[in-house]
Scaffold this motif. Structure first.
Motif, PDB file in Angstrom:
ATOM      1  N   LEU A  88      58.237  60.281  21.842  1.00 58.93           N
ATOM      2  CA  LEU A  88      58.359  59.054  22.984  1.00 58.93           C
ATOM      3  C   LEU A  88      59.705  59.408  23.672  1.00 58.93           C
ATOM      4  O   LEU A  88      60.011  58.820  24.671  1.00 58.93           O
ATOM      5  N   TRP A  89      60.491  59.812  23.089  1.00 59.74           N
ATOM      6  CA  TRP A  89      61.817  59.953  23.346  1.00 59.74           C
ATOM      7  C   TRP A  89      62.398  61.281  24.039  1.00 59.74           C
ATOM      8  O   TRP A  89      63.617  61.551  24.285  1.00 59.74           O
ATOM      9  N   GLN A  90      61.402  62.110  24.279  1.00 64.42           N
ATOM     10  CA  GLN A  90      61.574  63.394  24.914  1.00 64.42           C
ATOM     11  C   GLN A  90      61.012  63.555  26.348  1.00 64.42           C
ATOM     12  O   GLN A  90      60.038  62.622  26.628  1.00 64.42           O
ATOM     13  N   ARG A  91      61.667  64.286  27.180  1.00 65.93           N
ATOM     14  CA  ARG A  91      61.147  64.863  28.504  1.00 65.93           C
ATOM     15  C   ARG A  91      61.574  66.118  28.692  1.00 65.93           C
ATOM     16  O   ARG A  91      62.932  66.503  28.752  1.00 65.93           O
ATOM     17  N   ASP A  92      60.633  66.998  29.181  1.00 69.39           N
ATOM     18  CA  ASP A  92      60.830  68.309  29.531  1.00 69.39           C
ATOM     19  C   ASP A  92      61.541  69.137  28.556  1.00 69.39           C
ATOM     20  O   ASP A  92      62.376  69.805  28.589  1.00 69.39           O
ATOM     21  N   GLY A  93      61.265  68.784  27.246  1.00 74.55           N
ATOM     22  CA  GLY A  93      61.662  69.532  26.036  1.00 74.55           C
ATOM     23  C   GLY A  93      62.996  69.088  25.818  1.00 74.55           C
ATOM     24  O   GLY A  93      63.580  69.705  24.803  1.00 74.55           O
ATOM     25  N   GLN A  94      63.715  68.057  26.254  1.00 74.31           N
ATOM     26  CA  GLN A  94      65.009  67.461  25.964  1.00 74.31           C
ATOM     27  C   GLN A  94      65.069  66.239  25.247  1.00 74.31           C
ATOM     28  O   GLN A  94      63.761  65.306  25.504  1.00 74.31           O
ATOM     29  N   LEU A  95      65.524  65.882  24.089  1.00 74.84           N
ATOM     30  CA  LEU A  95      65.581  64.610  23.503  1.00 74.84           C
ATOM     31  C   LEU A  95      66.763  63.741  24.053  1.00 74.84           C
ATOM     32  O   LEU A  95      67.957  63.917  23.945  1.00 74.84           O
ATOM     33  N   TYR A  96      66.081  62.588  24.668  1.00 76.47           N
ATOM     34  CA  TYR A  96      67.219  61.647  25.252  1.00 76.47           C
ATOM     35  C   TYR A  96      67.621  60.187  24.462  1.00 76.47           C
ATOM     36  O   TYR A  96      68.729  59.675  24.847  1.00 76.47           O
ATOM     37  N   ALA A  97      66.820  60.094  23.099  1.00 81.42           N
ATOM     38  CA  ALA A  97      67.396  59.209  22.397  1.00 81.42           C
ATOM     39  C   ALA A  97      66.759  59.687  20.913  1.00 81.42           C
ATOM     40  O   ALA A  97      65.793  59.984  20.793  1.00 81.42           O
ATOM     41  N   TYR A  98      67.651  59.331  20.173  1.00 83.65           N
ATOM     42  CA  TYR A  98      67.293  59.444  18.617  1.00 83.65           C
ATOM     43  C   TYR A  98      66.583  58.440  18.237  1.00 83.65           C
ATOM     44  O   TYR A  98      66.998  57.243  18.137  1.00 83.65           O
ATOM     45  N   PRO A  99      65.136  58.707  17.722  1.00 85.90           N
ATOM     46  CA  PRO A  99      64.493  57.601  17.094  1.00 85.90           C
ATOM     47  C   PRO A  99      64.661  56.950  15.890  1.00 85.90           C
ATOM     48  O   PRO A  99      64.371  57.541  14.611  1.00 85.90           O
ATOM     49  N   PHE A 100      66.016  56.367  15.871  1.00 88.94           N
ATOM     50  CA  PHE A 100      66.628  55.792  14.681  1.00 88.94           C
ATOM     51  C   PHE A 100      65.872  55.124  13.419  1.00 88.94           C
ATOM     52  O   PHE A 100      65.811  55.006  12.401  1.00 88.94           O
ATOM     53  N   SER A 101      64.998  54.037  14.080  1.00 92.97           N
ATOM     54  CA  SER A 101      63.889  53.221  13.349  1.00 92.97           C
ATOM     55  C   SER A 101      62.340  53.604  13.585  1.00 92.97           C
ATOM     56  O   SER A 101      62.074  53.117  14.919  1.00 92.97           O
ATOM     57  N   THR A 102      61.886  54.192  12.858  1.00 95.39           N
ATOM     58  CA  THR A 102      60.214  54.503  13.159  1.00 95.39           C
ATOM     59  C   THR A 102      59.712  53.681  12.104  1.00 95.39           C
ATOM     60  O   THR A 102      59.424  54.077  10.873  1.00 95.39           O
ATOM     61  N   SER A 103      59.504  52.335  12.326  1.00 95.55           N
ATOM     62  CA  SER A 103      59.330  51.251  11.213  1.00 95.55           C
ATOM     63  C   SER A 103      57.820  50.867  11.508  1.00 95.55           C
ATOM     64  O   SER A 103      57.660  49.951  12.378  1.00 95.55           O
ATOM     65  N   PRO A 104      56.919  51.068  10.514  1.00 96.52           N
ATOM     66  CA  PRO A 104      55.645  50.492  10.581  1.00 96.52           C
ATOM     67  C   PRO A 104      55.541  48.756  10.293  1.00 96.52           C
ATOM     68  O   PRO A 104      56.484  48.318   9.477  1.00 96.52           O
ATOM     69  N   PHE A 105      54.763  48.014  10.994  1.00 97.66           N
ATOM     70  CA  PHE A 105      54.535  46.676  10.683  1.00 97.66           C
ATOM     71  C   PHE A 105      54.061  46.640   9.271  1.00 97.66           C
ATOM     72  O   PHE A 105      52.919  47.212   9.021  1.00 97.66           O
ATOM     73  N   GLY A 149      65.231  53.809  19.555  1.00 95.56           N
ATOM     74  CA  GLY A 149      65.899  54.888  19.724  1.00 95.56           C
ATOM     75  C   GLY A 149      67.225  54.468  19.988  1.00 95.56           C
ATOM     76  O   GLY A 149      67.636  53.451  20.543  1.00 95.56           O
ATOM     77  N   ILE A 150      68.125  55.395  19.579  1.00 97.68           N
ATOM     78  CA  ILE A 150      69.503  55.207  20.110  1.00 97.68           C
ATOM     79  C   ILE A 150      69.966  56.129  21.065  1.00 97.68           C
ATOM     80  O   ILE A 150      69.879  57.196  20.627  1.00 97.68           O
ATOM     81  N   GLY A 151      70.352  55.881  22.232  1.00100.30           N
ATOM     82  CA  GLY A 151      70.771  56.655  23.411  1.00100.30           C
ATOM     83  C   GLY A 151      72.338  56.648  23.704  1.00100.30           C
ATOM     84  O   GLY A 151      72.914  55.730  23.480  1.00100.30           O
ATOM     85  N   VAL A 152      72.819  57.808  24.442  1.00100.67           N
ATOM     86  CA  VAL A 152      74.010  57.778  24.794  1.00100.67           C
ATOM     87  C   VAL A 152      74.075  57.639  26.380  1.00100.67           C
ATOM     88  O   VAL A 152      73.489  58.346  27.067  1.00100.67           O
ATOM     89  N   LEU A 153      74.743  56.452  26.976  1.00101.13           N
ATOM     90  CA  LEU A 153      74.722  56.182  28.270  1.00101.13           C
ATOM     91  C   LEU A 153      75.584  57.199  29.067  1.00101.13           C
ATOM     92  O   LEU A 153      76.783  57.568  28.933  1.00101.13           O
ATOM     93  N   LYS A 154      75.258  57.888  30.127  1.00100.42           N
ATOM     94  CA  LYS A 154      75.877  58.631  31.072  1.00100.42           C
ATOM     95  C   LYS A 154      77.152  57.902  31.803  1.00100.42           C
ATOM     96  O   LYS A 154      78.095  58.505  31.847  1.00100.42           O
ATOM     97  N   ARG A 155      76.850  56.750  32.098  1.00 95.54           N
ATOM     98  CA  ARG A 155      77.766  55.863  32.532  1.00 95.54           C
ATOM     99  C   ARG A 155      78.892  55.348  31.725  1.00 95.54           C
ATOM    100  O   ARG A 155      79.845  54.734  32.395  1.00 95.54           O
ATOM    101  N   GLY A 156      78.654  55.558  30.510  1.00 96.25           N
ATOM    102  CA  GLY A 156      79.631  55.016  29.474  1.00 96.25           C
ATOM    103  C   GLY A 156      81.005  55.930  29.798  1.00 96.25           C
ATOM    104  O   GLY A 156      80.917  57.169  30.138  1.00 96.25           O
ATOM    105  N   GLU A 157      82.172  55.545  29.378  1.00 91.66           N
ATOM    106  CA  GLU A 157      83.437  56.279  29.704  1.00 91.66           C
ATOM    107  C   GLU A 157      83.464  57.363  28.767  1.00 91.66           C
ATOM    108  O   GLU A 157      84.328  58.321  28.895  1.00 91.66           O
ATOM    109  N   ASN A 158      82.893  57.361  27.530  1.00 93.71           N
ATOM    110  CA  ASN A 158      83.212  58.492  26.189  1.00 93.71           C
ATOM    111  C   ASN A 158      82.012  58.902  25.916  1.00 93.71           C
ATOM    112  O   ASN A 158      81.710  58.746  24.611  1.00 93.71           O
ATOM    113  N   ALA A 159      81.024  59.652  26.654  1.00 94.41           N
ATOM    114  CA  ALA A 159      79.776  60.139  26.417  1.00 94.41           C
ATOM    115  C   ALA A 159      79.667  61.366  25.446  1.00 94.41           C
ATOM    116  O   ALA A 159      78.937  61.388  24.331  1.00 94.41           O
TER     117      ALA A 159
END
Length: 424
Positions: free
Chosen positions: A134-151, A308-318
């Motif tokens: 769910l967090w990939q596109r074109d072979g790149q990972l854009y967020a780490y699936p930090f919590s994969t939690s069933p209900f 998922g936890i992602g890093v924002l490009k617009r953040g000052e300290n990517a």
């Protein structure tokens, strides 16, 4: 209407605006302050997050502070996109599965593959491929699936006993834990104790995608796998929602609209939620249990929520933020965080391993709800343009939450409302 239009316009503007925006990796030569938005304000969660942050800072003296910005769950994504649009983006953000397609496709996030793979001892190959999808596109990972939690279903066994009913764990062991039994139990508890029977946590007649924890048992889907065809008017969905409607308005198995009941305060017998909520049970107010979702007409099933936890490009300290993300999610810290947030690591997905950091849950509970759920489960509904879809579905479903609602007609209207967007 103004709120729906504003939310859709805001999401579109923010994601479009970030698509071409590069990150500023400044800060590595001087003091760096990192901020991460999260949905939880639970003390146990924050205590562990802060302990990991302090350990990271001890090894990285250039990082002056790491703070966690707890945003209300109900308005989390809107608040996050508002921060980004207003020029105040966090460095890292916890993202829900329903907004994953938009964030991943927008260009707003920093690709993580190189950072994670190049981190010593990270064991990138132990990540479950299906959890990354769910967090990939074109072979790149854009967020780490930090919590994969069933209900699963938390059970107040004191209220079950007061109603004179059999415990769900016993029903499950006998192969009789299904939605008929669950709703019968919920109705009995309400009738005999005055407490709520069943609560689908965080639904509250608003967050409709949480009802996928119910309707999936009938084989229903919000839309087809390719996202192009509406599923709300399908026979399976009509049957599932008809059962739910009767349970609410006739049998009183669930609290009606406008009525709040908190399972963790002892106000309900059953609640559908994830194991991250188990921390709320540490006060020992009542005896409780955890069981899988009840089987539906299509048999046993599981539904997964992902964060998922992602890093924002617009953040000052990517660059520094990505390095902290690698530390936060390395094998050692993943093992610590697993007590609340099941990690997508094959090396940690065993009952014995999870039990070491989940003192409130037994190995049997962890196996039946968490491990089996991750193996078998489907992710909650997600789609590009989810913010707009959420508003449209919620508005179209509103007429359903009345005693005399025509279930089939309402669900047909849902499809009429969202079909044009799905077809895009």
């Amino acid at each position: 209407m103004r709120k729906r239009v504003a939310a859709a316009a805001l999401a579109a503007a923010v994601l479009a605006g970030t698509a071409a925006c590069g990150g500023d990796d400044a800060g590595s030569d001087g003091p760096v302050s990192l901020r991460m938005t999260i949905w939880s304000s639970n003390e146990a969660h924050l205590k562990l997050f802060n302990e990991i942050a302090e350990a990271y800072r001890a090894e990285h003296p250039n990082v002056a502070s790491i703070t966690y910005d707890s945003l209300p769950l109900e308005t989390y994504t809107t608040t996050l996109t508002t921060q980004i649009a207003g020029g105040n983006p966090p460095d890292l953000a916890w993202l829900f599965e329903n907004s994953a397609p938009d964030f991943v496709s927008s260009g707003a996030l920093v690709p993580l593959d190189d950072t994670l793979k190049d981190t010593a001892g990270y064991e990138y190959d132990s990540l479950v491929p299906a959890a990354l999808k769910l967090w990939q596109r074109d072979g790149q990972l854009y967020a780490y699936p930090f919590s994969t939690s069933p209900f699963g279903v938390f059970v107040n066994t004191d209220l079950v006993a007061a109603a004179g009913k059999q415990n769900p764990a016993e029903l499950a062991a006998a192969g009789k834990w299904d939605w008929t039994a669950a709703l019968d139990l919920a109705t009995a508890v309400n009738a005999k104790t005055g407490k709520a029977g069943l609560v689908v946590r965080d639904w509250d007649y608003k967050a409709w995608d949480n009802l996928s924890t119910v309707w999936t048992g009938w084989g229903a889907q919000a839309w087809s796998d390719d996202g192009k065809t509406c599923g709300f008017d399908a026979p399976e969905m009509v049957e599932a929602m008809t059962v739910l409607h009767k349970a609410i308005f006739v049998d009183k198995a669930l609290p009606g609209p406008g009525t709040a009941a908190d399972f963790f305060a002892g106000e309900a017998a059953l609640t559908v939620t994830q194991i991250s909520r188990a921390a709320l049970l540490q006060d020992g107010k009542f005896k409780w249990d955890l069981v899988p979702l009840p089987a539906g007409p299509k048999g046993p099933y599981a539904v997964i929520g992902q964060g998922g936890i992602g890093v924002l490009k617009r953040g000052e300290n990517a660059e520094v933020a990505a390095d902290f993300l690698a530390y936060l999610t390395n094998p050692a810290n993943s093992a610590k965080l697993a007590q609340f947030f099941p990690p997508p690591r094959t090396t940690l997905l065993t009952a014995d391993t999870l039990a070491k950091t989940n003192p409130l849950l037994s190995p049997e509970q962890l196996q039946s709800v968490v491990i089996d759920g991750i193996t078998q489960g489907v992710v909650k509904p997600n789609h590009t343009g989810q913010a707009e879809l959420n508003q449209a579905v919620r508005a179209a479903l509103d007429p359903l939450w009345k005693p005399d609602a025509d279930v089939k007609a309402v669900l047909g209207a849902v499809c009429a409302s969202i079909a044009p967007q799905l077809a895009k």
